[in-house]
Scaffold this motif. Structure first.
Motif, short mmCIF file in Angstrom:
data_model
loop_
_atom_site.label_atom_id
_atom_site.label_comp_id
_atom_site.label_asym_id
_atom_site.label_seq_id
_atom_site.Cartn_x
_atom_site.Cartn_y
_atom_site.Cartn_z
N ALA A 1 -5.03 25.46 31.01
CA ALA A 1 -4.36 26.68 31.45
C ALA A 1 -4.38 26.78 32.97
O ALA A 1 -3.36 27.10 33.59
N ARG A 2 -5.54 26.51 33.57
CA ARG A 2 -5.63 26.54 35.04
C ARG A 2 -4.66 25.53 35.64
O ARG A 2 -3.99 25.82 36.63
N ALA A 3 -4.60 24.34 35.05
CA ALA A 3 -3.71 23.30 35.57
C ALA A 3 -2.26 23.77 35.55
O ALA A 3 -1.53 23.59 36.53
N ASP A 4 -1.85 24.36 34.45
CA ASP A 4 -0.47 24.83 34.36
C ASP A 4 -0.19 25.92 35.39
O ASP A 4 0.85 25.89 36.05
N ALA B 1 -6.15 34.40 38.75
CA ALA B 1 -7.27 35.25 39.19
C ALA B 1 -8.13 35.65 37.99
O ALA B 1 -9.37 35.61 38.07
N LEU B 2 -7.50 36.00 36.89
CA LEU B 2 -8.26 36.35 35.69
C LEU B 2 -8.96 35.13 35.11
O LEU B 2 -10.12 35.20 34.70
N THR B 3 -8.26 34.01 35.08
CA THR B 3 -8.83 32.77 34.54
C THR B 3 -10.07 32.36 35.31
O THR B 3 -11.07 31.95 34.73
N ALA C 1 -3.48 18.60 39.30
CA ALA C 1 -3.80 17.28 38.77
C ALA C 1 -5.29 17.16 38.44
O ALA C 1 -5.66 16.62 37.40
N GLU C 2 -6.13 17.70 39.30
CA GLU C 2 -7.58 17.67 39.04
C GLU C 2 -7.91 18.49 37.80
O GLU C 2 -8.73 18.09 36.98
N ALA C 3 -7.29 19.64 37.66
CA ALA C 3 -7.55 20.48 36.48
C ALA C 3 -7.05 19.79 35.21
O ALA C 3 -7.72 19.85 34.16
N TYR C 4 -5.91 19.11 35.28
CA TYR C 4 -5.43 18.34 34.12
C TYR C 4 -6.42 17.23 33.78
O TYR C 4 -6.70 16.97 32.60
N ARG C 5 -6.97 16.56 34.79
CA ARG C 5 -7.97 15.51 34.55
C ARG C 5 -9.19 16.09 33.85
O ARG C 5 -9.72 15.50 32.91
N ARG C 6 -9.65 17.24 34.33
CA ARG C 6 -10.83 17.87 33.71
C ARG C 6 -10.53 18.26 32.26
O ARG C 6 -11.36 18.09 31.38
#
Length: 121
Positions: free
Chosen positions: A89-92, A72-74, A104-109
């Motif tokens: 960080a979002r991906a984790d 939520a903060l991120t 997976a999408e956040a890791y790709r980004r």
């Protein structure tokens, strides 16, 4: 550092040093005092507001409380869309919440921003 807590309003260097000391005092990663680190990051954010400090605070909050709180903060942080560590960080956090496709999408980004590559759409 023993005198630092006595300062009425510690500056950014004292706060950064305090965070480093809190990390160094933990004999293992599991023993890290995340609530204290999150509290010091909150102070640092008040003294030195920046998107990167906000991201570090969000990660510390996620470790101290729940991944939902950190996410939520991120998601409220602006100005870091091209910063690979925001997406990592979002991906984790998404992975820890069981949102595999979003993670997976956040890791790709994160990878795209780190390497400067874009995948074909």
């Amino acid at each position: 550092m023993d005198r630092a807590p006595r300062f009425a309003a510690p500056g950014p260097y004292v706060l950064q040093a305090t965070i480093a000391i809190l990390h160094a005092q933990a004999p293992t990663a599991r023993d890290t005092n995340w609530p204290a680190i999150a509290a010091v990051y909150a102070q640092l954010l008040a003294v030195t507001p920046s998107p990167v400090v906000a991201l570090n605070h969000a990660v510390a909050v996620a470790m101290a409380t729940t991944p939902e709180d950190g996410l939520a903060l991120t998601d409220r942080i602006g100005g870091l869309d091209s910063y690979h560590l925001l997406h990592a960080a979002r991906a984790d956090l998404l992975r820890r919440l069981g949102h595999a496709d979003e993670a997976a999408e956040a890791y790709r980004r994160a990878h795209e921003h780190l390497t400067g590559t874009r995948r074909a759409q």
